[in-house]
Design an enzyme around this catalytic site. Structure first.
Site, PDB file in Angstrom:
ATOM      1  N   SER A 178      -2.194 -33.744  26.075  1.00  0.00           N
ATOM      2  CA  SER A 178      -3.544 -33.405  25.813  1.00  0.00           C
ATOM      3  C   SER A 178      -4.055 -32.449  26.866  1.00  0.00           C
ATOM      4  CB  SER A 178      -4.449 -34.466  26.009  1.00  0.00           C
ATOM      5  OG  SER A 178      -4.471 -35.293  27.034  1.00  0.00           O
ATOM      6  N   HIS A 206      -2.851 -36.686  19.766  1.00  0.00           N
ATOM      7  CA  HIS A 206      -3.551 -35.213  19.562  1.00  0.00           C
ATOM      8  C   HIS A 206      -2.749 -34.717  18.632  1.00  0.00           C
ATOM      9  CE1 HIS A 206      -5.878 -36.154  23.104  1.00  0.00           C
ATOM     10  NE2 HIS A 206      -4.776 -36.431  23.670  1.00  0.00           N
ATOM     11  N   LYS A 236      -9.761 -39.617  17.144  1.00  0.00           N
ATOM     12  CA  LYS A 236      -9.877 -38.034  17.484  1.00  0.00           C
ATOM     13  C   LYS A 236      -9.915 -37.420  16.103  1.00  0.00           C
ATOM     14  CE  LYS A 236      -7.382 -38.648  21.851  1.00  0.00           C
ATOM     15  NZ  LYS A 236      -7.515 -40.288  21.931  1.00  0.00           N
TER      16      LYS A 236
END
Length: 324
Positions: A178, A206, A236
């Protein structure tokens, strides 16, 4: 630390500008947010596809509250595993191309649960130097020998694997890092896992929703393999909360029977699973969101003048929120 040392330690953190404090949000997630009474452009969210305040997710959750109530009322193994949650697990497994999936309350809980359930004293776990803190904590709590290899250095990892006497071995990495935005050398890691008889555990917090047509790195790199255990967070790109682990039926059944962060906690709200199902549908149907995200990544990439690696998704979110 003793009780009388806490205030001094906190004051020292403040003096070093390292004291963490929570900003209070007074609006939903979006390009514009209200924090502590002031309006801002949102530069720090992981809501990569803009789904956290999507009407379809809100409607699904509202309807599910009417159907299933608010709290789960029990741990999943006692009386807290709802039909809607089973539906979500089945859908997540199919979406990622795995045999089975298991919902966890958070990515942190998933990482601790998986690693500590597969490893113990006398085993060995190998982790990239830039792994997320939750992976490191899972490694430490497993009581296995914990060895860290240089970031994305396959040769260093092979040396460590070659030198270990442990019979059970696990390689743990972030699929996408990230902070820098680069990806792990997944194909090479799987080759090492096969050569040295190890599990390969992928934290795709991610990449899920973004890579592989939204299906994550398993699809993006054709990594489906019995040795691979896949974890992705749902807070996310998916815009909801919690996490899931996808793997073979045997792995998932083992986690149900041995992952302490799954067994000994109240199951997450059933309405959350309904929102996950709605999110999966949008990720499947609205590929323009990923295209928009990639355009903003490219724009940010050109503006920054960075070469040689992909900018972090965090920077992409900045561009997504400001420009969409």
């Amino acid at each position: 630390m003793r009780p009388d040392e806490l205030d001094t330690a906190l004051n020292n953190l403040a003096a070093e500008h390292r004291l963490r404090q929570r900003a209070i949000l007074h609006s939903p997630q979006g390009p514009h947010v209200r924090i502590d009474g002031r309006d801002y452009l949102a530069f720090a969210s992981n809501d990569y596809l803009g789904l956290a305040n999507h009407p379809a997710l809100k409607t699904a959750m509202q309807q599910a509250i009417d159907d299933w109530g608010v709290g789960s009322g029990a741990s999943a193994l006692v009386a807290g595993h709802f039909a809607i949650q089973q539906q979500a697990e089945t859908a997540l497994a199919a979406f990622t191309g795995c045999e089975a999936a298991l919902l966890f309350g958070s990515g942190y809980a998933a990482n601790l649960g998986v690693i500590s359930s597969l490893l113990g004293r006398g085993d060995a776990v190998f982790a990239d130097k830039l792994n997320h803190a939750s992976l490191n904590d899972g490694c430490l709590l497993s009581r296995a020998t914990f060895r860290r290899f240089r970031h994305n250095d396959v040769a260093h990892l092979e040396q460590l694997l070659r030198d270990t006497p442990a019979k059970t071995r696990l390689i743990a990495v972030d699929a996408v890092y990230s902070m820098d935005g680069d990806e792990a050398p997944l194909a090479a890691l799987l080759q090492l896992a096969e050569r040295y008889d190890a599990w390969l555990y992928l934290d795709d917090a991610h990449g899920f929703g973004v890579l592989g047509e939204g299906r994550g790195v398993l699809f993006d790199h054709a990594l489906h393999h019995p040795r691979v255990i896949y974890m992705a967070t749902l807070g996310k790109a998916a815009g909801v909360a919690g996490a899931f682990v996808a793997a073979s039926h045997s792995v998932v059944n083992w986690l149900i029977n041995s992952a302490r962060t799954y067994i000994f906690t109240t199951a997450h709200p059933p309405a959350q699973a309904a929102a996950v199902l709605a999110s999966l549908q949008l990720i499947k149907d609205e590929g323009w969101r990923r295209l928009q995200l990639q355009r903003h990544i490219s724009r940010r990439h050109l503006q920054s003048g960075v070469g040689g690696c992909q900018p972090a998704f965090g920077l992409a979110v900045l561009a997504w929120r400001v420009c969409r």
